[in-house]
Design a protein around this motif. Sequence first.
Motif, short mmCIF file in Angstrom:
data_model
loop_
_atom_site.label_atom_id
_atom_site.label_comp_id
_atom_site.label_asym_id
_atom_site.label_seq_id
_atom_site.Cartn_x
_atom_site.Cartn_y
_atom_site.Cartn_z
N ASP A 1 0.85 -1.19 0.00
CA ASP A 1 0.00 0.00 0.00
C ASP A 1 0.89 1.25 0.00
OD1 ASP A 1 -1.76 2.05 0.39
OD2 ASP A 1 -2.73 1.21 2.17
N PRO A 2 0.85 2.05 -1.07
CA PRO A 2 1.74 3.22 -1.13
C PRO A 2 1.36 4.34 -0.18
CG PRO A 2 0.19 3.26 -2.95
CD PRO A 2 -0.02 1.95 -2.25
N ASP A 3 0.18 4.21 0.47
CA ASP A 3 -0.28 5.26 1.37
C ASP A 3 -0.19 4.84 2.84
OD1 ASP A 3 -1.21 7.94 1.47
OD2 ASP A 3 -3.23 7.24 1.97
N ALA A 4 0.43 3.69 3.12
CA ALA A 4 0.60 3.27 4.51
C ALA A 4 1.45 4.30 5.25
CB ALA A 4 1.25 1.89 4.56
N PHE A 5 1.14 4.50 6.52
CA PHE A 5 1.81 5.58 7.25
C PHE A 5 2.07 5.15 8.69
CE2 PHE A 5 1.69 10.09 9.01
CZ PHE A 5 2.94 10.41 8.52
N LEU A 6 3.20 5.59 9.26
CA LEU A 6 3.63 5.18 10.59
C LEU A 6 3.86 6.39 11.49
CD1 LEU A 6 6.36 2.65 9.39
CD2 LEU A 6 4.00 2.11 10.00
N ALA B 1 3.67 6.34 2.20
CA ALA B 1 4.71 5.33 2.44
C ALA B 1 6.07 5.80 1.92
CB ALA B 1 4.33 4.00 1.78
N TYR B 2 6.05 6.59 0.86
CA TYR B 2 7.30 7.14 0.33
C TYR B 2 7.80 8.29 1.21
CZ TYR B 2 6.29 4.28 -3.73
OH TYR B 2 6.03 3.21 -4.54
#
Length: 494
Positions: free
Chosen positions: A436-441, A475-476
Amino acid sequence: MHTDTERCVRAVRSKDARFDGWFFTAVLTTRIYCRPSCPAVPPKVENMTFLPSAAACQQAGFRACKRCRPDSSPGSPEWNARADAVARAMRLIQDGVVDREGVPGLATRLGYSARQVERQLNAELGAGPLALARAQRAQTARLLIETSELPMGDVAFAAGFSSIRTFNDTVREVFALSPSELRERSAKAGRRPHTPPRVPGTISLRLPFRTPLNPTNLFGHLAATAVPGVEEWRDGAYRRTLRLPYGTGVVALTPQPDHIGCRLALTDLRDLTLAISRCRWMLDLDADPEAVDGQLRADPLLAPLVDKAPGRRVPRTVDAAEFAVRAVLGQQVSTAAARTHAARLVAAHGEPVEDPHGGLTHLFPSPRALAGLDPQTLALPRSRRATLTTLVAALADGSLPLGIDSDWEAARAQLCALPGFGPWTTEVIAMRALGDPDAFLPSDLGIRRAARSLGLPSTPSALTARAAGWRPWRAYAVQYLWATDDHAINHLPV
């Protein structure tokens, strides 16, 4: 994008390589199709039509250009950025599911009827699953013909063709040359890559990507977190073992300025297409860095990070279940401790493999192999032992399907329902295992530390609100934020 004629024409006239793989230019007069960056003189606008896939071009009777070789362009980044049925279908087709399980198997994985899958793919891509799989076989065949010394019979077998006759007919139809003529033409044109001396039993390939590509975080992360016996950094290459449908493999991936060198040793050549697909997925090679970096540059606090080292990719995995297990082992411990825990599992439950050219010894244990492990043997806190055994049981019985075809939100919901799974573990699996390119931590300590140093909000809620402008590429953004720290994941090993 292929429906925006004006934009496509501009891309073709400017020979813009950023659009290679996004669409294909089919020339009505010559019946040839090209990538947008083809160096030939662009045809007249009235003689151009634009199609969304190589399969659609081939199905419409167009032949691949012998000059720009459009079939060898990077894959469309669209399938990495979407989670709908068509995108999931394309990821599965690239993973070889149609060749192994047929269209019914593809439909079953997606939860649709075969007719629905056929209709959706034809509507969006101009070709059905069989035509798309055929185009992929043709591309793999060309790659092997031009870059390896394999006999043509082995090429046909490795590319997934059911017979030599089908292989010969497909190559002639798609490329207007016989396999032998294609190999001779490649040799005369000097297209064979300069590779190290051939090692018996290995295949050496080049994996293309869209520039720019920054290898430091990509290979640095993989090397710094490498599990002994399963992964290693050796002689400037990241090496790891692969569990594949028909056998096992070892891959060595070497960053180069204009490609990734890929050397594969497989026990069964039928796994070649899947092995290539898994390596491309792990290295995020189908990403569109121009789109990603352009969006992130819009934030003035992120822009200096992007300008300093553009083209960062998200380091992924070749096996989603493996990464999920490793994510649990890495909860609240250092990178070195996580590697130690994983190495113990590998030594106790991994399947041995041979690696005469390096130091790899095992495949990472499958969920089924781990299902019977004794929790008391794990040097982990009791709560984390429970988390790991619950996860392994769900993976082993199939109640938690994780893979490139996963519905991202459904997978998140299932993960969050497991004991011991908080936002950090769920999101890191969504980012690195599911793609998922929009995953965020926002709760990650490294991310919060980077946010404070840049003047961004450092509390998870405030940072999440600020990151809304980075979507759908958060994610980037994580990769750029992590890069502010002097951690081993941000450096290529010496």
